[in-house]
Design an enzyme around this catalytic site. Structure first.
Site, mmCIF file in Angstrom:
data_model
loop_
_atom_site.group_PDB
_atom_site.id
_atom_site.type_symbol
_atom_site.label_atom_id
_atom_site.label_comp_id
_atom_site.label_asym_id
_atom_site.label_seq_id
_atom_site.Cartn_x
_atom_site.Cartn_y
_atom_site.Cartn_z
ATOM 1 N N CYS A 154 0.842 -1.199 0.000
ATOM 2 C CA CYS A 154 0.000 0.000 0.000
ATOM 3 C C CYS A 154 0.875 1.247 0.000
ATOM 4 O O CYS A 154 1.616 1.483 0.954
ATOM 5 C CB CYS A 154 -0.911 -0.002 1.228
ATOM 6 S SG CYS A 154 -2.022 1.434 1.294
ATOM 7 N N PRO A 155 0.828 2.057 -1.051
ATOM 8 C CA PRO A 155 1.661 3.278 -1.086
ATOM 9 C C PRO A 155 1.247 4.288 -0.019
ATOM 10 O O PRO A 155 2.090 5.051 0.454
ATOM 11 C CB PRO A 155 1.431 3.825 -2.495
ATOM 12 C CG PRO A 155 0.132 3.243 -2.931
ATOM 13 C CD PRO A 155 0.045 1.896 -2.282
#
Length: 352
Positions: A154-155
């Site tokens: 997840c950025p």
């Protein structure tokens, strides 16, 4: 005749050369994207945190005073609700960012996997990490490591979502969904109490409404997807793998069954490591205690009765079908959650 063969060989060589160049170009782009996401990860975290804090600030400084006096009963209730929502959003966001998702055990060579029970769980080998991969373990190209029960990278967390921080990720979505919905309702721009004020306040209200409303729509889809995954005992990665297995089974005329699907209730309890009388509430509460299992051994439909007996006996679920795992669970994850190997991984390494 020889000229034709030479032409064919020449064209084949040119096609192979073009294919290699295209592959190298795609590989370079992928590597560049991974480096880009790795470098900009903290920026994504800062953007998400800034938006959450900004909407909360505007709620307390503009929206709430326009709706109710701050010292009135209604004002205190709404201020408390907003505080609880923001606290849980920030708590789960920060814990998901700074919690290690989980590392595989320190086993070095596939030839050493002689124990049949362990061999069944380490049938895969990571060529990049030079380590065996347990069930649900996958290699993250961005982080450059294997992650236990990896769901995705997840950025917005600048981190992988895995065994130890999935609870925080899921609860972040749940509380953010509630926070966005509540703020959207409170900042509804067509409310006369809000729009009949000066332009500066009106713009702040509309800004909060737009951010909260857009977030609620996006999170509704994402959170709903993860609710489905939890209820069916799957990760995002393994969902697509299971989909392929199901299609292959249908092509053979067989029926594919997910052996890790214990039913909605047990799947939920196993994912969030909450059991007992009030498990249906405790899963959403803030908790710093790491998951009591390492994620290396997962309960299956074949061991459900054994797990139910342990649950009724007060021992809880142990790592699936490991005979002495109840003795290993006492503090087994304290080291793993921080990037070190816990007692269970050490024993596994010694056994193999």
């Amino acid at each position: 005749m020889s000229t034709d063969h030479s032409l064919i060989r020449f064209l084949r060589a040119r096609m192979l050369s073009c294919a290699r160049r295209c592959f190298n170009c795609l590989f370079t782009c992928e590597q560049g994207t991974n480096v880009f996401l790795r470098i900009l990860g903290p920026l994504y975290v800062a953007i998400a945190s800034t938006l959450i804090i900004t909407v909360g600030y505007l709620y307390y400084s503009v929206v709430l005073p326009l709706r109710h006096p701050l010292l009135s009963a209604e004002g205190i209730v709404h201020a408390t609700i907003e505080f609880v929502l923001i606290f849980n959003v920030v708590f789960n966001h920060m814990h998901c960012v700074f919690t290690d998702p989980g590392l595989p055990p320190p086993v070095l060579k596939p030839e050493t996997l002689v124990d049949q029970e362990i061999l069944e769980r380490y049938a895969r080998w990571c060529k990049k990490c030079k380590k065996p991969k347990a069930m649900f373990t996958h290699h993250c190209q961005i982080c450059g490591r294997c992650v236990t029960r990896m769901d995705h990278h997840c950025p917005w967390m600048a981190n992988c979502v895995g065994h130890y921080n999935y609870r925080y990720f899921f609860n972040f979505l749940a509380w953010l969904w509630s926070f966005a919905l509540y703020t959207t309702v409170m900042t509804w721009p067509y409310n006369k109490d809000l729009t009949a004020n000066k332009d500066g306040e009106r713009m702040e209200v509309v800004f909060s409404f737009a951010i909260a409303g857009g977030t609620w729509l996006a999170i509704s889809l994402l959170w709903g997807w993860h609710v489905y995954l939890v209820l069916t005992a799957q990760t995002t990665i393994d969902y697509y793998k299971n989909l392929r297995e199901k299609k292959r089974a249908q092509a053979r005329g067989d029926v594919w069954v997910n052996m890790f699907d214990l039913g909605p209730k047990l799947n939920w309890q196993e994912t969030f490591d909450e059991r007992g009388r009030f498990w249906w509430v405790q899963w959403a509460l803030p908790r710093r205690r790491p998951h009591s299992t390492t994620g290396l051994f997962t309960p299956t439909v074949h061991t459900i009765e054994e797990h139910r007996e342990r649950l009724l006996g007060g021992g809880g679920f142990a790592d699936s079908s490991e005979p002495d795992s109840r003795n290993l669970r006492r503090g087994a994850t304290a080291g793993s959650a921080s990037g070190r190997s816990g007692p269970e991984e050490v024993e596994l390494a010694e056994r193999v």
